[in-house]
Every structure is written in C-alpha cells, then in structure tokens.
Motif scaffolding. Structure first.
Motif: not given
Length: 120
Positions: A32-52
């Motif tokens: 698996y890749w493990m990732a962090w995403f984030r979603q601010a109010p009124g915005k789409e969810r966005e990729f932050v970082a990932k690690i294999r």
C-alpha cells in the motif's frame, strides 16, 4: 479492509507545529501507499503527501514541500505527518488514506479525519 484512525489535530498559531498520527489495522500494508489528504471549508479535498509502506518512498504537494514530513513506523502500523511552519491556509480536516500500489491514485480506505486549525 484497512481501518484507519487519525489523531493529533488541534489549534495552533501560525508558525507552529503539529504531528498527526494515523494507526492502520486490518491487513498487512506492504502493498500500500499511505497518504494524507486535506479538505478546507468550501474546497475540494486535496493531496498532501504519501509514503510507500514498503521502501519508504515519499511524495509531497508543492504547497507543503519543505514544511511537512510524512513517515511511518512499521512496528506500530502508524503513519505520521509532521507539520512545521504552519500557515492559516493549512487549516483543514486532514484525512489518512490507504491505496494499493497496484491501483495508482486510487485510495480505497479512509479515516474519519482530524481538524487542524491555524490561527493568524
């Protein structure tokens, strides 16, 4: 199934730091890749970082490069996101996700999210 549980969010002043944790359980994570995403109010969810999980290769969004660090602790089945030099625009709900290395860009398992608020 992979169960994910995030923690570590909170309120911090601009310039401060936080470390998010994500404990994963349910199956081995070697594929698996493990990732962090984030979603601010009124915005789409966005990729932050990932690690294999196997090998530890990492990738970051340009907006956090040099400020955030993703890492994992295999013994604890935990992924971390160390966030330094936080800015008000980093305010969002942060989600941990897991995706098979056989399905690039697709994340099948998600945590509930943890709120990060950065005050100016």
């Amino acid at each position: 199934q992979v169960q994910m549980a995030e923690s570590g969010g909170g309120l911090v002043q601009a310039g401060g730091s936080l470390r998010l944790s994500c404990v994963a359980s349910g199956r081995t994570l070697n594929s698996y890749w493990m990732a962090w995403f984030r979603q601010a109010p009124g915005k789409e969810r966005e990729f932050v970082a990932k690690i294999r999980w196997s090998g530890g290769s990492t990738y970051y969004a340009d907006s956090v490069k040099g400020r955030f660090t993703i890492s994992r602790d295999s013994a604890k089945n935990t992924v971390y996101l160390q966030m330094n030099s936080l800015r008000p625009e980093d305010t969002a709900v942060y989600y941990c996700a897991a995706g098979s290395i056989g399905a690039p860009g697709k994340y099948s398992f998600w945590g509930q999210g943890t709120q990060v608020t950065v005050s100016s």
